[in-house]
Design a protein around this motif. Structure first.
Motif, PDB file in Angstrom:
ATOM      1  N   LYS A   1       0.808  -1.221   0.000  1.00  0.00           N
ATOM      2  CA  LYS A   1       0.000   0.000   0.000  1.00  0.00           C
ATOM      3  C   LYS A   1       0.848   1.281   0.000  1.00  0.00           C
ATOM      4  CE  LYS A   1      -4.518   1.398   1.684  1.00  0.00           C
ATOM      5  NZ  LYS A   1      -5.693   0.936   2.434  1.00  0.00           N
TER       6      LYS A   1
ATOM      7  N   PRO B   1      -6.196  -3.532   0.728  1.00  0.00           N
ATOM      8  CA  PRO B   1      -5.639  -3.812   2.054  1.00  0.00           C
ATOM      9  C   PRO B   1      -4.143  -4.094   1.961  1.00  0.00           C
ATOM     10  CG  PRO B   1      -6.607  -5.793   1.174  1.00  0.00           C
ATOM     11  CD  PRO B   1      -6.813  -4.730   0.126  1.00  0.00           C
ATOM     12  N   GLU B   2      -3.470  -4.112   3.084  1.00  0.00           N
ATOM     13  CA  GLU B   2      -2.042  -4.468   3.111  1.00  0.00           C
ATOM     14  C   GLU B   2      -1.905  -5.983   3.270  1.00  0.00           C
ATOM     15  OE1 GLU B   2       1.250  -4.678   2.333  1.00  0.00           O
ATOM     16  OE2 GLU B   2       1.015  -2.524   2.720  1.00  0.00           O
ATOM     17  N   THR B   3      -1.147  -6.613   2.386  1.00  0.00           N
ATOM     18  CA  THR B   3      -0.991  -8.074   2.408  1.00  0.00           C
ATOM     19  C   THR B   3       0.442  -8.505   2.735  1.00  0.00           C
ATOM     20  OG1 THR B   3      -0.573  -8.100   0.013  1.00  0.00           O
ATOM     21  CG2 THR B   3      -2.844  -8.394   0.733  1.00  0.00           C
TER      22      THR B   3
ATOM     23  N   GLU C   1     -12.225  -9.051   7.673  1.00  0.00           N
ATOM     24  CA  GLU C   1     -12.594  -7.645   7.580  1.00  0.00           C
ATOM     25  C   GLU C   1     -14.089  -7.495   7.303  1.00  0.00           C
ATOM     26  OE1 GLU C   1     -10.253  -5.441   4.877  1.00  0.00           O
ATOM     27  OE2 GLU C   1      -8.421  -5.592   6.068  1.00  0.00           O
TER      28      GLU C   1
END
Length: 533
Positions: A376, A496-498, A513
């Motif tokens: 991100k 989202p951050e993965t 989420e």
């Protein structure tokens, strides 16, 4: 240096360097600060640590080789993009094609490649990830050979269609394959390899344009296109090196083969069974309960809330990667530089080489940062930077004229745009679409993302010259700048951050989420009713 406290064992045996052997005996180095205890357990631990280091190095080299070989098809896409930007000048001169035919020739590859991407999703589920990559190389070779020998625009288009299908196969399957064989800690950087090779291909295409531009117009563009066949030859050798994806093998109930691959691609042997069980559980979950009677296609057409969010993220980021105008910038960089004031063909092609070098250098920056900073943050830097550079290019072409300063600003803006693209949305969009989907639907869902990418690319490439003629080059880049600004909002709201999560954990991330949001809504409703009461 001496040793104190050296007791003898009952049988009086002594170890190496005169140190007696024993399981619990402790020895203190007189000159050490702090004191270091030497035990047989420590020696065994050091030995195990050394062996683990050797295994880690071998594993990293093996996975790196797999990622490189799997990315070779991406060179084909990049080379086509780069070489066609210059070759089209000489094709137009040799075959006497119109501006509309030029747009169709350039843009049709992206449109046709969507069929390859769609077919690639199903093909990779049937024959495997590895052999889908082989099929991509064969189809592209047939197209490149046809284009090289084409006596007319019609035959050239037939070759272009074949090349597009081959590229569609390759561009879809490589990130999926690499994501499925990569260790979690390195997955982001390794899955970015296809984008590296796309950029390398673009650079090679630009260099090829410059190198062969001095030859007669009826020969040079054919040699430029023929050189593109070379990378696909090496893919044949790659098939003897790379294994099949362990996750695909699990889906085929070939668990022992999957375990064997995981033994080669995981640094710690002790983690292999845990990883295998995780994959088995994911495969079981995706095949059980409400999914067991649904095909993958119907599941994608009627997705669950969490899968719908994944599809929005994956499809959206792929579309934004292209509708911000990167292919227009790369394909038509000669025309952009001519519009800015560069007239000499050699100078125009030299400027495009600078663009290719910039694009390739900055993709390396992304590789170094993607698993450290995360997906991100790089997307934020990329989309904001592109917005500024595209606005700058539009302003330059609209108001700064065709003097030296205008030429310098145009080159700087184009190079800045491709730099910000390469450091973020270029590689990250492929990483995201290869890692966010559940195992059962991963290949075909990623293929849908590839379709969005290719359609967007084709529409931009096939309309750029017409739109630019209608509203000017500068006006077109103002539009691209506005779209890039929208991509910043999309990243903020939908991505989202993965980083640092396994593929199976990422699947849970989306579900979690969604559940949390649902829970928050229910809690809010309860609080509202309590307050009202």
């Amino acid at each position: 240096m001496g040793l104190v406290g050296v007791p003898e064992i009952g049988n009086g045996e002594m170890g190496m360097s005169g140190i007696p052997l024993g399981t619990k005996n402790k020895y203190k180095r007189m000159d050490s600060e702090p004191e270091v205890e030497l035990t047989e357990e420590n020696e065994d631990g050091a030995s195990r640590h050394h062996l683990q280091q050797i295994r880690s190095k071998k594993t990293r080299k093996y996975v790196l080789a797999c990622a490189i070989f799997a990315s070779l098809n991406s060179v084909l896409l990049g080379y086509d993009v780069g070489v066609m930007s210059g070759a089209i000048i000489f094709i137009q001169e040799d075959l006497k094609i119109t501006e509309v035919q030029e747009e169709v020739l350039v843009g049709i590859l992206s449109i046709v490649s969507l069929f390859g991407s769609l077919a690639g999703g199903k093909t990779s589920d049937i024959i495997g990830r590895k052999w889908t990559m082989a099929l991509a190389a064969v189809v592209f070779q047939a197209g490149a050979a046809t284009m090289t020998l084409a006596p007319s625009f019609e035959i050239l288009m037939i070759g272009r269609l074949f090349a597009g299908v081959g590229i569609g196969f390759g561009v879809m399957i490589a990130p999926v394959y690499i994501a499925e064989i990569s260790p979690t800690i390195d997955r982001g950087s390794l899955t970015s390899f296809p984008e590296i090779f796309i950029n390398l291909g673009i650079l090679l295409g630009y260099v090829s344009n410059y190198a062969f531009s001095g030859l007669p117009a009826h020969i040079n563009w054919r040699i430029m296109l023929a050189v593109g066949i070379t990378p696909s030859i090496f893919i044949g050798f790659a098939l003897f090196v790379i294994p099949e994806s362990p996750r695909w093998l699990v889906l085929q109930n070939r668990v022992d083969e999957a375990r064997s691959v995981l033994m080669k691609t995981n640094e710690k042997e002790s983690e292999v069974e845990d990883r295998l069980n995780e994959i088995l559980a994911a495969a079981d979950n995706s095949s059980a309960g409400k999914y067991e009677e649904k095909s993958v296609t119907s599941e994608l057409m009627n997705p669950s809330p969490s899968l719908r969010r994944m599809l929005i993220t994956g499809f959206g980021i792929q579309c934004f990667q292209q509708i911000t105008g990167i292919d227009a910038t790369v394909y038509y960089s000669p025309e952009i530089f001519q519009e800015a004031g560069i007239k000499n063909k050699q100078n125009v092609l030299a400027a495009t080489v600078a663009v290719g070098v910039t694009k390739t250098v900055f993709i390396m920056v992304a590789i170094l940062l993607i698993d450290k900073l995360g997906r991100k943050p790089l997307l934020y830097v990329s989309t904001i930077g592109m917005t500024i550079c595209l606005f700058s290019l539009g302003f330059t072409l609209s108001f700064l004229g065709k003097g030296q300063f205008g030429v310098a600003m145009a080159i700087l803006s184009v190079c800045g745009n491709v730099a910000f693209f390469s450091v973020g949305i270029g590689p990250v969009c492929w990483v995201l679409t290869s890692e966010i989907f559940p195992l059962r639907v991963r290949a075909q869902a990623a293929a849908l993302g590839g379709v969005g990418n290719r359609v967007s690319s084709g529409l931009v490439a096939m309309s750029f010259l017409s739109v630019s003629n209608a509203i000017s080059f500068g006006g077109t880049f103002f539009i691209f700048s506005a779209v890039a600004a929208l991509s910043v909002v999309f990243v903020h709201t939908c991505v989202p951050e993965t980083k640092g999560k396994s593929l199976e954990q990422i699947e849970s991330l989306f579900q979690t989420e969604h559940d949390q949001k649902g829970g928050q809504v229910e809690l809010g409703d309860v609080e509202h009713l309590v307050q009202k009461g």
